[in-house]
Scaffold this active site. Structure first.
Site, mmCIF file in Angstrom:
data_model
loop_
_atom_site.group_PDB
_atom_site.id
_atom_site.type_symbol
_atom_site.label_atom_id
_atom_site.label_comp_id
_atom_site.label_asym_id
_atom_site.label_seq_id
_atom_site.Cartn_x
_atom_site.Cartn_y
_atom_site.Cartn_z
ATOM 1 N N LYS A 52 1.218 -21.588 -18.768
ATOM 2 C CA LYS A 52 1.964 -20.662 -19.613
ATOM 3 C C LYS A 52 1.011 -19.586 -20.136
ATOM 4 O O LYS A 52 -0.173 -19.847 -20.327
ATOM 5 C CB LYS A 52 2.547 -21.407 -20.825
ATOM 6 N N LYS B 184 13.034 -36.145 -24.512
ATOM 7 C CA LYS B 184 11.834 -35.594 -23.852
ATOM 8 C C LYS B 184 10.630 -35.693 -24.789
ATOM 9 O O LYS B 184 10.656 -35.187 -25.909
ATOM 10 C CB LYS B 184 12.096 -34.128 -23.469
ATOM 11 N N ARG C 91 12.339 -32.069 -16.965
ATOM 12 C CA ARG C 91 13.376 -32.722 -16.145
ATOM 13 C C ARG C 91 12.793 -33.857 -15.307
ATOM 14 O O ARG C 91 13.501 -34.793 -14.958
ATOM 15 C CB ARG C 91 14.077 -31.656 -15.294
ATOM 16 N N ASP D 219 7.037 -29.847 -28.053
ATOM 17 C CA ASP D 219 7.837 -30.130 -26.853
ATOM 18 C C ASP D 219 8.245 -31.606 -26.760
ATOM 19 O O ASP D 219 8.834 -32.024 -25.771
ATOM 20 C CB ASP D 219 7.060 -29.682 -25.604
#
Ligand code: BES
Ligand code: MN
Ligand code: ZN
Length: 484
Positions: A264, A252, A338, A275
């Protein structure tokens, strides 16, 4: 930065490191050149008087004012297993880094087997890690002479593994203003081409042409457009050689995760420049495979995008078409990882003929709740692959715990308007894995959720503060044992 070497001639140095097992100083490898007899005697007297802590990771400093060396570091070796040697070496590496001006250090610790030497080198290099921006010049180079009995191949392997993990830490620690998807692609290309891999970085036009709806939706809200980074490594070998296994690693690569329109809150957003640590892990692992010329084919795929907020962001309720045509209903724009992984996994299965696919991602806060900050949860549809990861976790000392692909939660993915929704709810780590599973079809697959161990709030036995490089050495060990 430290440079490890096996010196041809023993020479005087500023600092000598010796090992302590229980109450015994390990002196046999220490030559009188490195440590004069008087100093060795002083060290023995010091140990007898002070009984320093011999657990792996503990260091006692004995100053020798006005002498050469000017101090002796006494490092606890614990049980002298490879794992304890690595932890001891991390502490030594940190101590050397913090000596600053000291240029030359001798480490007089025996590490006779391949595994022990690899652990020693890994620990020294990982421990000396320091993130600096801009990258610090080599004028702070420190030379570490290994004067114990060591295995040369093990040292090289450890040095290269820790180097790759250090690169992954650097990528993870670099702020998103400096590390856009395109920049990540450039850095991967420069570094991995030099290591002997071939690298292609695909832009938005290519992604649109090929149908990467997940990557485009996630990256669509950012001024820095998404990329797909594809790195491939094949060892050079004769024509008659038997066919090689092909492992595809998918990481990712979200360069910053604001959450998108489902923004967020401040605290949760603070570290989201990390991330892309799954992406960094696969880049580090393939670098290791190439440097070690492992007899295996590896492809690393990093779908890279910034999940940002603008008028072109994807919205909750959008329906997207993933690579290969499966559709996803966007229930929450913060469940973006995802979406990019699904495209890359589907692409790998359709185009790359993998023997196995392993993805690695900072995917769910739920996995942090389940397993804490030091262990990755993994899912596998194949027990042999799972066993390989367990073995690699032991060799690398990067902890994993298998989680169930529990079929009864599949219905949580149901959507009235698409093949699946991206916000299936709790148990969050499991439903995220179940979201990915259809994209791998029946290819052996493992999914590693590293939301916990990818970053650390403080220095651990091995991890650095900030991005930890978790996964590089785990995947490197996996590739190594799978190749042989
Ligand atoms: N990158 C985050 C997951 C994460 C959280 C990583 C904390 C590291 C630390 C991921 O994109 C995310 O936001 N996941 C959501 C999914 C939810 C909206 C279904 C989560 O876990 O809350
Ligand atoms: Mn998110
Ligand atoms: Zn994310």
């Amino acid at each position: 930065m430290i440079l490890l070497q096996i010196p041809e001639h023993r020479r005087p140095c500023d600092v000598v490191v010796i090992g302590l097992a229980g109450h015994e100083l390990e002196l046999p490898g220490v030559s009188t050149t490195a440590l004069p007899v008087s100093a060795a005697e002083a060290a023995v007297a010091y140990v007898n008087a002070e009984s320093p802590d011999a657990r792996a990771g503990r260091i006692a400093t004995m100053p020798l004012p006005g002498q050469v060396p000017s101090r002796v570091l006494i490092a606890g070796l614990g049980d002298e297993t490879a794992a304890d040697l690595r932890r001891a070496a991390v502490a030594i590496g940190r101590a050397i880094r913090d000596l600053g001006a000291v240029q030359r250090v001798s480490v007089a610790i025996d590490a006779q087997s391949f595994d022990e030497s690899r652990a020693l080198a890994e620990g020294l290099v990982l421990g000396s890690y320091k993130f600096a921006m801009p990258a610090s010049a080599d004028d702070d180079l420190q030379i570490v002479d290994l004067i114990g009995a060591v295995d040369r191949a093990g040292l090289t392997a450890g040095d290269e593994a820790a180097d790759a993990a250090g690169w992954a830490r650097d990528l993870g620690n670099t702020p998103a203003s400096e590390l856009t998807p395109a920049r990540l692609g450039e850095l991967a290309e420069a570094q991995l081409t030099a290591a002997g891999c071939s690298v292609s970085v695909r832009d938005e036009a290519w992604l649109a042409d090929q149908g990467f709806g997940g990557v485009l939706a996630v990256g669509g809200g950012s001024a820095s457009g998404p990329r797909l980074i594809e790195v491939s490594y094949r060892p050079r070998r004769g024509r008659a050689a038997p066919p090689l296994k092909h492992i595809v690693l998918v990481g990712k690569g979200i360069t910053f995760d604001t959450g998108g329109l489902n923004l967020k809150r401040s605290g949760a957003m603070r570290m989201m420049h990390t991330d892309m640590c799954g992406g960094a892990a696969v880049l580090g692992a393939i670098q290791y495979a190439a440097m070690q010329h492992l007899p295996i084919r590896v492809t690393a795929l990093v779908p890279a995008a910034e999940n940002s907020v603008s008028g072109t962001s994807m919205r909750p309720s959008d329906i997207i078409s993933q690579f290969g045509g499966r559709t996803t209903e966007i229930g929450n724009t913060d469940a973006e990882g995802r979406l990019v992984l699904a495209d890359a996994i589907a692409y790998a299965v359709a185009r790359l003929k993998p023997d196995a696919v392993i993805d690695i991602a900072t995917l769910t806060g739920a996995m942090k709740v389940a397993l804490g900050l030091e262990t990755a949860g993994y899912f596998a549809n194949d027990d042999e692959l799972a066993a390989g990861l367990e073995r690699a976790a032991l060799t690398s000392d990067e902890a994993v715990w298998r989680m169930p692909l529990e079929h009864k939660y599949v219905s949580a993915l149901d959507s009235p308007v698409a093949d699946a929704r991206n916000d299936p709810g709790n148990p969050g780590g499991i439903t995220a894995a179940l979201f990915l599973q259809p994209f791998v079809k029946d290819v052996p697959w493992a999914h590693l959720d590293i939301a916990g161990p990818a970053r650390a709030l403080s220095e651990g036995p091995i991890f650095s503060r900030g991005a930890t490089g978790y996964g590089v050495r785990l995947l490197a060990s996996y590739l190594e044992t799978t190749a042989r």
